[in-house]
Motif scaffolding. Structure first.
Motif: not given
Length: 364
Positions: A167-175, A192-193
Protein backbone atom coordinates in the motif's frame (compact mmCIF):
# COMPACT_ATOMS: atom_id res chain seq x y z
CA UNK A 1 13.96 -27.57 25.02
CA UNK A 2 16.56 -24.93 24.12
CA UNK A 3 16.05 -21.49 25.53
CA UNK A 4 17.21 -18.65 23.29
CA UNK A 5 17.77 -14.98 23.99
CA UNK A 6 18.14 -12.87 20.86
CA UNK A 7 20.31 -9.75 20.78
CA UNK A 8 18.68 -6.35 20.44
CA UNK A 9 18.54 -4.80 16.98
CA UNK A 10 21.02 -2.10 18.06
CA UNK A 11 23.43 -4.76 19.35
CA UNK A 12 23.18 -6.70 16.11
CA UNK A 13 23.83 -3.60 14.02
CA UNK A 14 26.85 -2.69 16.19
CA UNK A 15 28.34 -6.15 15.80
CA UNK A 16 27.78 -6.14 12.07
CA UNK A 17 29.45 -2.73 11.82
CA UNK A 18 32.48 -3.81 13.89
CA UNK A 19 32.92 -7.14 12.09
CA UNK A 20 32.02 -9.40 15.01
CA UNK A 21 31.14 -12.85 13.71
CA UNK A 22 29.53 -14.30 16.81
CA UNK A 23 26.36 -12.67 18.13
CA UNK A 24 25.51 -13.32 21.78
CA UNK A 25 22.58 -15.69 21.45
CA UNK A 26 22.05 -17.42 24.77
CA UNK A 27 21.29 -21.08 24.15
CA UNK A 28 21.09 -23.63 26.94
CA UNK A 29 21.91 -27.12 25.74
CA UNK A 30 20.83 -30.03 27.91
CA UNK A 31 23.77 -32.09 29.14
CA UNK A 32 26.37 -29.35 28.64
CA UNK A 33 27.28 -26.92 31.39
CA UNK A 34 28.70 -23.59 30.23
CA UNK A 35 28.39 -21.79 33.55
CA UNK A 36 31.41 -20.32 35.31
CA UNK A 37 30.41 -21.90 38.59
CA UNK A 38 29.30 -18.60 40.10
CA UNK A 39 25.73 -19.51 40.93
CA UNK A 40 22.84 -20.80 38.83
CA UNK A 41 22.60 -17.99 36.28
CA UNK A 42 21.83 -18.59 32.61
CA UNK A 43 24.36 -20.62 30.61
CA UNK A 44 26.39 -18.94 27.91
CA UNK A 45 25.80 -19.99 24.32
CA UNK A 46 27.71 -22.72 22.53
CA UNK A 47 30.01 -20.89 20.12
CA UNK A 48 32.09 -21.84 17.12
CA UNK A 49 35.11 -21.57 19.43
CA UNK A 50 33.70 -24.34 21.63
CA UNK A 51 33.13 -26.53 18.58
CA UNK A 52 36.68 -25.91 17.30
CA UNK A 53 38.25 -26.65 20.70
CA UNK A 54 36.26 -29.87 21.14
CA UNK A 55 36.99 -30.99 17.57
CA UNK A 56 40.69 -30.17 17.88
CA UNK A 57 40.76 -27.90 14.83
CA UNK A 58 41.32 -24.21 14.19
CA UNK A 59 38.31 -21.91 14.56
CA UNK A 60 38.54 -20.97 10.87
CA UNK A 61 38.47 -24.67 9.92
CA UNK A 62 35.40 -25.30 12.07
CA UNK A 63 33.67 -22.28 10.53
CA UNK A 64 34.41 -23.44 6.98
CA UNK A 65 33.27 -26.99 7.77
CA UNK A 66 29.85 -25.72 8.87
CA UNK A 67 29.26 -22.82 6.48
CA UNK A 68 31.35 -23.70 3.39
CA UNK A 69 32.05 -27.45 3.59
CA UNK A 70 33.52 -27.61 0.08
CA UNK A 71 36.65 -25.91 1.42
CA UNK A 72 37.56 -28.71 3.85
CA UNK A 73 38.02 -32.46 3.50
CA UNK A 74 35.04 -34.76 3.83
CA UNK A 75 36.56 -36.34 6.94
CA UNK A 76 37.02 -32.95 8.62
CA UNK A 77 33.51 -31.83 7.66
CA UNK A 78 31.92 -34.97 9.10
CA UNK A 79 33.96 -34.73 12.30
CA UNK A 80 33.15 -31.05 12.92
CA UNK A 81 29.45 -31.57 12.15
CA UNK A 82 29.29 -34.47 14.60
CA UNK A 83 30.91 -32.38 17.34
CA UNK A 84 28.56 -29.46 16.61
CA UNK A 85 25.53 -31.73 16.89
CA UNK A 86 26.79 -33.25 20.13
CA UNK A 87 27.42 -29.87 21.71
CA UNK A 88 24.12 -28.47 20.46
CA UNK A 89 25.72 -25.67 18.43
CA UNK A 90 23.24 -23.52 16.50
CA UNK A 91 24.77 -21.21 13.86
CA UNK A 92 23.52 -17.63 13.81
CA UNK A 93 22.13 -16.47 10.49
CA UNK A 94 23.14 -12.85 10.98
CA UNK A 95 26.70 -13.78 11.93
CA UNK A 96 26.98 -16.09 8.93
CA UNK A 97 25.77 -13.30 6.66
CA UNK A 98 28.56 -10.90 7.60
CA UNK A 99 31.15 -12.17 5.07
CA UNK A 100 28.67 -12.67 2.19
CA UNK A 101 26.06 -10.01 2.90
CA UNK A 102 23.33 -12.65 2.47
CA UNK A 103 21.10 -14.00 5.24
CA UNK A 104 18.98 -16.49 3.26
CA UNK A 105 15.94 -14.71 4.69
CA UNK A 106 13.13 -13.04 2.71
CA UNK A 107 10.61 -10.51 3.96
CA UNK A 108 6.90 -10.83 3.11
CA UNK A 109 4.55 -7.98 4.04
CA UNK A 110 0.79 -8.42 3.61
CA UNK A 111 -1.98 -5.88 4.32
CA UNK A 112 -4.04 -8.21 6.55
CA UNK A 113 -2.59 -11.44 7.88
CA UNK A 114 -6.03 -12.57 9.11
CA UNK A 115 -7.49 -12.57 5.58
CA UNK A 116 -7.64 -16.20 4.36
CA UNK A 117 -6.59 -15.01 0.89
CA UNK A 118 -3.31 -13.69 2.31
CA UNK A 119 -2.89 -16.88 4.33
CA UNK A 120 -2.82 -18.81 1.05
CA UNK A 121 -0.30 -16.36 -0.40
CA UNK A 122 1.90 -16.86 2.67
CA UNK A 123 1.59 -20.63 2.47
CA UNK A 124 2.68 -20.72 -1.17
CA UNK A 125 5.57 -18.30 -0.58
CA UNK A 126 6.77 -20.12 2.53
CA UNK A 127 6.77 -23.52 0.80
CA UNK A 128 8.80 -22.20 -2.13
CA UNK A 129 11.18 -20.27 0.11
CA UNK A 130 11.85 -23.36 2.22
CA UNK A 131 12.47 -25.46 -0.88
CA UNK A 132 15.08 -22.93 -2.00
CA UNK A 133 16.77 -22.82 1.40
CA UNK A 134 15.32 -19.50 2.56
CA UNK A 135 13.49 -18.51 5.73
CA UNK A 136 10.42 -16.31 5.31
CA UNK A 137 9.87 -13.40 7.72
CA UNK A 138 6.22 -12.26 7.69
CA UNK A 139 4.82 -8.87 8.70
CA UNK A 140 1.27 -7.48 8.76
CA UNK A 141 0.79 -3.87 7.67
CA UNK A 142 -2.91 -3.78 8.71
CA UNK A 143 -3.74 -1.83 5.51
CA UNK A 144 -1.57 1.07 6.74
CA UNK A 145 1.16 2.35 4.37
CA UNK A 146 3.05 3.92 7.29
CA UNK A 147 3.16 0.61 9.19
CA UNK A 148 4.25 -1.21 6.05
CA UNK A 149 7.10 1.26 5.56
CA UNK A 150 8.14 0.82 9.20
CA UNK A 151 8.21 -2.99 8.84
CA UNK A 152 10.32 -2.71 5.72
CA UNK A 153 12.73 -0.28 7.36
CA UNK A 154 13.28 -2.64 10.29
CA UNK A 155 13.66 -5.76 8.15
CA UNK A 156 15.79 -4.34 5.33
CA UNK A 157 19.18 -4.88 7.04
CA UNK A 158 18.43 -8.55 7.67
CA UNK A 159 16.68 -9.91 4.55
CA UNK A 160 17.89 -10.57 1.02
CA UNK A 161 14.73 -9.20 -0.59
CA UNK A 162 11.03 -8.44 -0.19
CA UNK A 163 7.71 -9.80 -1.42
CA UNK A 164 5.16 -7.02 -0.98
CA UNK A 165 1.40 -6.81 -1.29
CA UNK A 166 1.95 -3.11 -0.94
CA UNK A 167 0.00 0.00 0.00
CA UNK A 168 3.11 2.23 -0.04
CA UNK A 169 3.26 4.93 -2.74
CA UNK A 170 5.37 4.58 -5.89
CA UNK A 171 8.20 6.78 -4.62
CA UNK A 172 8.57 4.68 -1.48
CA UNK A 173 8.76 1.45 -3.48
CA UNK A 174 11.34 2.90 -5.86
CA UNK A 175 13.42 3.95 -2.86
CA UNK A 176 13.26 0.46 -1.41
CA UNK A 177 14.29 -1.05 -4.74
CA UNK A 178 17.59 0.78 -4.46
CA UNK A 179 18.30 -1.05 -1.18
CA UNK A 180 16.91 -4.56 -1.66
CA UNK A 181 15.36 -6.63 -4.47
CA UNK A 182 11.56 -6.30 -4.46
CA UNK A 183 8.72 -8.20 -6.14
CA UNK A 184 5.12 -7.00 -6.00
CA UNK A 185 1.83 -8.88 -5.74
CA UNK A 186 -1.22 -7.44 -7.51
CA UNK A 187 0.53 -4.22 -8.38
CA UNK A 188 2.66 -3.10 -11.31
CA UNK A 189 5.37 -0.48 -11.29
CA UNK A 190 8.05 0.20 -13.91
CA UNK A 191 11.33 -1.61 -13.20
CA UNK A 192 9.84 -3.77 -10.44
CA UNK A 193 8.83 -7.40 -11.16
CA UNK A 194 5.28 -8.36 -10.26
CA UNK A 195 2.70 -11.13 -10.16
CA UNK A 196 -0.87 -10.01 -10.87
CA UNK A 197 -4.28 -11.52 -11.31
CA UNK A 198 -5.74 -10.95 -14.78
CA UNK A 199 -8.14 -8.23 -13.66
CA UNK A 200 -9.36 -7.44 -17.15
CA UNK A 201 -10.37 -11.02 -17.92
CA UNK A 202 -11.89 -11.56 -14.48
CA UNK A 203 -13.92 -8.36 -14.92
CA UNK A 204 -15.15 -9.63 -18.26
CA UNK A 205 -16.23 -12.92 -16.71
CA UNK A 206 -18.20 -11.25 -13.92
CA UNK A 207 -20.00 -8.80 -16.22
CA UNK A 208 -20.84 -11.49 -18.77
CA UNK A 209 -22.12 -13.76 -15.99
CA UNK A 210 -24.40 -11.07 -14.60
CA UNK A 211 -25.69 -9.92 -18.00
CA UNK A 212 -26.49 -13.53 -18.89
CA UNK A 213 -28.78 -13.48 -15.84
CA UNK A 214 -30.49 -10.31 -17.05
CA UNK A 215 -28.77 -7.75 -14.78
CA UNK A 216 -28.39 -4.25 -16.21
CA UNK A 217 -27.74 -2.22 -13.04
CA UNK A 218 -24.71 -3.23 -10.97
CA UNK A 219 -22.93 -1.71 -7.96
CA UNK A 220 -19.25 -2.17 -7.21
CA UNK A 221 -18.27 -2.08 -3.51
CA UNK A 222 -14.80 -0.58 -3.53
CA UNK A 223 -11.88 -1.70 -1.39
CA UNK A 224 -9.13 0.40 0.23
CA UNK A 225 -8.39 3.73 -1.46
CA UNK A 226 -4.66 2.86 -1.45
CA UNK A 227 -5.16 -0.49 -3.22
CA UNK A 228 -3.80 -0.70 -6.78
CA UNK A 229 -5.78 -3.92 -7.23
CA UNK A 230 -9.02 -2.14 -6.36
CA UNK A 231 -8.38 0.67 -8.86
CA UNK A 232 -7.48 -1.82 -11.59
CA UNK A 233 -10.50 -4.04 -10.92
CA UNK A 234 -12.77 -1.00 -10.89
CA UNK A 235 -11.45 0.19 -14.25
CA UNK A 236 -11.88 -3.26 -15.80
CA UNK A 237 -15.45 -3.58 -14.55
CA UNK A 238 -16.32 -0.12 -15.84
CA UNK A 239 -14.95 -0.92 -19.30
CA UNK A 240 -16.85 -4.21 -19.59
CA UNK A 241 -20.06 -2.70 -18.22
CA UNK A 242 -19.89 0.00 -20.92
CA UNK A 243 -19.34 -2.67 -23.54
CA UNK A 244 -22.44 -4.57 -22.42
CA UNK A 245 -24.68 -1.59 -21.74
CA UNK A 246 -24.69 -2.09 -17.97
CA UNK A 247 -25.04 0.86 -15.58
CA UNK A 248 -22.29 0.69 -12.95
CA UNK A 249 -22.54 2.50 -9.59
CA UNK A 250 -19.37 2.88 -7.48
CA UNK A 251 -19.79 2.74 -3.69
CA UNK A 252 -17.22 3.14 -0.95
CA UNK A 253 -14.34 2.76 -0.35
CA UNK A 254 -14.90 0.16 2.37
CA UNK A 255 -12.43 -1.73 4.56
CA UNK A 256 -12.07 -5.24 3.07
CA UNK A 257 -13.48 -6.92 6.18
CA UNK A 258 -16.56 -8.81 7.34
CA UNK A 259 -17.48 -5.95 9.66
CA UNK A 260 -17.61 -3.45 6.78
CA UNK A 261 -20.15 -5.60 4.97
CA UNK A 262 -23.10 -4.13 6.87
CA UNK A 263 -22.43 -0.56 5.70
CA UNK A 264 -21.67 -1.79 2.19
CA UNK A 265 -24.94 -3.73 2.00
CA UNK A 266 -26.96 -0.78 3.24
CA UNK A 267 -25.32 1.47 0.65
CA UNK A 268 -26.09 -1.01 -2.12
CA UNK A 269 -29.75 -1.30 -1.09
CA UNK A 270 -30.09 2.47 -1.41
CA UNK A 271 -29.37 2.18 -5.16
CA UNK A 272 -31.36 0.55 -7.95
CA UNK A 273 -28.68 -2.13 -8.47
CA UNK A 274 -29.91 -5.69 -8.89
CA UNK A 275 -26.40 -7.14 -8.38
CA UNK A 276 -23.36 -6.10 -6.34
CA UNK A 277 -19.71 -6.96 -6.86
CA UNK A 278 -17.52 -6.73 -3.74
CA UNK A 279 -13.81 -5.98 -3.63
CA UNK A 280 -13.12 -9.27 -1.87
CA UNK A 281 -14.85 -12.25 -0.29
CA UNK A 282 -14.67 -10.97 3.28
CA UNK A 283 -16.61 -7.86 2.32
CA UNK A 284 -19.04 -9.94 0.23
CA UNK A 285 -19.69 -12.38 3.08
CA UNK A 286 -20.35 -9.43 5.40
CA UNK A 287 -22.85 -8.16 2.80
CA UNK A 288 -24.61 -11.54 2.78
CA UNK A 289 -24.87 -11.52 6.56
CA UNK A 290 -26.36 -8.03 6.57
CA UNK A 291 -28.85 -8.85 3.80
CA UNK A 292 -30.01 -11.91 5.72
CA UNK A 293 -30.44 -9.77 8.83
CA UNK A 294 -32.56 -7.29 6.86
CA UNK A 295 -34.64 -10.03 5.27
CA UNK A 296 -33.36 -9.37 1.73
CA UNK A 297 -33.44 -12.51 -0.38
CA UNK A 298 -30.21 -13.51 -2.16
CA UNK A 299 -30.22 -13.95 -5.09
CA UNK A 300 -33.98 -13.34 -5.40
CA UNK A 301 -33.81 -9.62 -4.59
CA UNK A 302 -30.08 -9.00 -5.00
CA UNK A 303 -27.21 -11.01 -6.47
CA UNK A 304 -23.78 -10.86 -4.79
CA UNK A 305 -20.32 -11.54 -6.24
CA UNK A 306 -17.07 -11.68 -4.27
CA UNK A 307 -13.44 -12.03 -5.15
CA UNK A 308 -10.64 -14.46 -4.04
CA UNK A 309 -12.61 -17.68 -3.34
CA UNK A 310 -11.37 -17.90 0.24
CA UNK A 311 -11.96 -20.75 2.63
CA UNK A 312 -15.51 -20.16 3.82
CA UNK A 313 -16.94 -18.91 0.54
CA UNK A 314 -18.81 -22.19 0.18
CA UNK A 315 -20.10 -22.09 3.78
CA UNK A 316 -22.12 -18.86 3.38
CA UNK A 317 -25.86 -18.74 3.03
CA UNK A 318 -26.10 -18.92 0.07
CA UNK A 319 -22.66 -20.10 -1.14
CA UNK A 320 -20.80 -17.20 -2.70
CA UNK A 321 -20.20 -16.65 -6.41
CA UNK A 322 -16.63 -15.39 -6.64
CA UNK A 323 -13.37 -15.21 -8.58
CA UNK A 324 -10.81 -17.88 -7.70
CA UNK A 325 -7.62 -15.91 -7.06
CA UNK A 326 -4.56 -18.21 -7.42
CA UNK A 327 -2.91 -16.99 -4.22
CA UNK A 328 -0.88 -20.15 -3.51
CA UNK A 329 0.56 -20.14 -7.02
CA UNK A 330 1.22 -16.41 -6.77
CA UNK A 331 3.21 -16.91 -3.55
CA UNK A 332 5.40 -19.58 -5.12
CA UNK A 333 5.92 -17.53 -8.27
CA UNK A 334 6.86 -14.39 -6.35
CA UNK A 335 9.60 -16.21 -4.43
CA UNK A 336 10.93 -17.77 -7.65
CA UNK A 337 11.09 -14.31 -9.23
CA UNK A 338 12.86 -12.89 -6.21
CA UNK A 339 15.56 -15.56 -6.11
CA UNK A 340 16.07 -15.46 -9.89
CA UNK A 341 14.49 -18.78 -10.86
CA UNK A 342 11.92 -16.96 -13.03
CA UNK A 343 13.32 -14.24 -15.27
CA UNK A 344 10.29 -12.06 -16.03
CA UNK A 345 9.12 -8.54 -15.30
CA UNK A 346 5.44 -9.47 -14.97
CA UNK A 347 3.52 -12.71 -14.52
CA UNK A 348 -0.26 -12.62 -15.02
CA UNK A 349 -2.35 -15.39 -13.49
CA UNK A 350 -5.95 -16.29 -14.37
CA UNK A 351 -8.78 -15.89 -11.85
CA UNK A 352 -11.70 -17.98 -13.13
CA UNK A 353 -15.26 -17.23 -12.08
CA UNK A 354 -16.80 -19.80 -9.73
CA UNK A 355 -20.59 -19.50 -10.03
CA UNK A 356 -22.54 -20.48 -6.92
CA UNK A 357 -25.96 -19.72 -5.45
CA UNK A 358 -25.45 -16.06 -4.50
CA UNK A 359 -26.13 -14.99 -8.11
CA UNK A 360 -29.34 -15.61 -10.00
CA UNK A 361 -31.76 -14.09 -12.53
CA UNK A 362 -32.56 -10.39 -12.16
CA UNK A 363 -35.64 -9.68 -10.09
CA UNK A 364 -38.63 -8.70 -12.20
Amino acid sequence: MARIRLPSLDSARHMMATGCRELPIACHTPGMDHSDGAGSGPSRPVTIYDVAREAGVATSTASRALSNPGRVSERTRAHVEEVARRLGYRPNRIAQALPSGRTRMLGLVVPDIANPHNARLIRGAEAQAAAAGYTLVIADSQEQPELEAAHVERLAPFVDGFVLSSRVDDAGLHGLRDRRPVVLFNRTLPELPSVCVDFDDSGRQVVEHLTSLGHRTVAYLRGPATSWADATRRAALAAHCRRHGVALTLLGPFPPTLEAGAAAADAALATDATAVIAFNDLLAIGVLQRLEHRGVAVPGALSVVGGDDIFGATFCRPPLTTLASPADQAGRTLVDMLNGRIDATEVVLPAPLVARDSTGPRRS
